[in-house]
Design an enzyme around this catalytic site. Structure first.
Site, PDB file in Angstrom:
ATOM      1  CB  ALA A  14      -0.928   0.005   1.201  1.00 50.35           C
ATOM      2  CB  CYS A  15       3.913   1.923  -1.887  1.00 52.18           C
ATOM      3  SG  CYS A  15       4.483   0.282  -1.450  1.00 52.18           S
ATOM      4  CB  THR A  16       2.252   7.057  -1.053  1.00 51.60           C
ATOM      5  OG1 THR A  16       1.124   6.501  -0.379  1.00 51.60           O
ATOM      6  CG2 THR A  16       1.861   8.380  -1.698  1.00 51.60           C
ATOM      7  CB  SER A  32       5.754   5.213   1.923  1.00 52.01           C
ATOM      8  OG  SER A  32       4.540   5.061   1.211  1.00 52.01           O
ATOM      9  NE  ARG A 220      -2.210   4.760   1.681  1.00 47.43           N
ATOM     10  CZ  ARG A 220      -1.822   4.147   0.582  1.00 47.43           C
ATOM     11  NH1 ARG A 220      -0.819   4.636  -0.132  1.00 47.43           N
ATOM     12  NH2 ARG A 220      -2.421   3.053   0.164  1.00 47.43           N
TER      13      ARG A 220
END
Length: 340
Positions: A14-16, A32, A220
């Site tokens: 679940a990265c950004t 991230s 996000r």
């Protein structure tokens, strides 16, 4: 039906990722890495002139690296993130909606584990990468995540020292490339076309009025897009880096957090910030007290005397480093990319 579908979705990344455009040509990319378990990350230095294999069987694509790079590995069988000596940055993030073409073994193939490394090895700019990838010189071949019974489903983001950006996805078996300097933010879901639609919605509301605060990918995305363009454009490099770190931390998931009924949300394991202009690659683990960095301008990337080097981050990336960590790298045998 919706409930059944949500229960069937496996726990995933679940990265950004975001790109900051500052003053005087300042460009900084941050990301991230969010994952349920230890992703087995170490940092590596790869020099120019490395002979590469796409690890997709007898007809794998072959190439020789044109550019040296510093990368963050996943399980030491893949490149998940990195920057090359020309200032190109590559990041791979999970995209559960990904669907790759069926590989017949006859055309040139490239393991998804080496997808980001292919870009870092071969291109100095996003434009160069897009021009080549549009010709589809290979078929991306995916495989199971190590230790798990599910395929790796990823999309790739590229950014360069000019601030240009591209997002490459495979949707319904076809490559889709989104290419624009305006594409500053990417999260792990939904597909990028829908992320752009969300951006238009939140632009109308305005981030000073209200911003969504959950750890969901859509929320996000909204926070990252607002804050990366709202933070001051400082002329001081240290302030610009600090501002970008504050944004990527804002969209991180607290360590140890699990969210019921949201299987796509995972704890943030680590963060990177890449300064394209000054060739600095910053790393921050969730389990250590310090940020440290690698100065690419002080690395020997040459084909004749450059070495493959490794910085051992330890279990859960818990080894502690601080300041410039160039001297902490040690010679190592390069890892083999996971493939067929």
């Amino acid at each position: 039906m919706l409930l059944a579908a949500s229960m069937a979705v496996p726990s995933v990344q679940a990265c950004t990722r975001l790109v900051y455009h500052g003053l005087q040509g300042e460009v900084i990319t941050a990301r991230s890495m969010d994952w349920k378990t230890d992703v087995g990350t170490n940092l590596w230095v790869f020099p120019r002139g490395m002979q590469r294999n796409g690890e997709a069987g007898p007809n794998s694509i072959q190439w020789t690296s044109k550019y040296g790079s510093v990368i963050a590995s996943g399980y030491d069988i893949s490149t998940t993130d990195g920057m090359n000596e020309a200032g190109l940055v590559a990041n791979v993030l999970w995209l559960v909606e990904s669907s790759y073409p069926k590989y017949d073994g006859k055309s040139p193939g490239l393991s998804i584990a080496a997808w980001a490394q292919y870009a870092l090895d071969n291109f100095a700019t996003v434009q160069e990468a897009v021009e080549t990838l549009e010709k589809q010189p290979f078929t991306v071949v995916t495989d199971n995540v190590p230790g798990q019974d599910r395929l790796a489903t990823l999309h790739l983001s590229l950014s360069d020292a000019s601030g240009d950006s591209a997002i490459i996805e495979y949707i319904d078996g076809k490559q889709v490339i989104h290419h624009s300097r305006d594409y500053q933010v990417m999260t792990n879901s939904p597909i990028f076309e829908k992320q752009l639609a969300m951006e238009e919605y939140w632009k109308q509301i305005g981030g000073t009025v209200m911003l969504p605060g959950t750890n969901r990918a859509a929320d996000r995305y909204a926070r990252a897009m607002f804050y990366v363009n709202a933070i001051p454009k400082s002329e001081k490099a240290v302030e610009a880096i600090a501002s970008v770190f504050s944004v990527i931390r804002n969209v991180s998931v607290p360590y140890g957090l699990t969210t019921p009924n949201e299987p796509n949300i995972s704890s943030t394991r680590w963060r990177t910030v890449a300064d394209h202009k000054r060739k600095r690659y910053f790393f921050e683990s969730a389990l250590t007290p310090n940020v440290f960095w690698i100065n690419l301008e002080k690395i020997d990337f040459s084909e004749k005397t450059g070495q493959v080097l490794k910085l051992d981050l330890g279990p859960e990336q818990s080894n502690i480093y601080s300041g410039m960590a160039n001297s902490q790298f040690r010679p190592a045998k390069p890892f083999k990319f996971l493939g067929l």
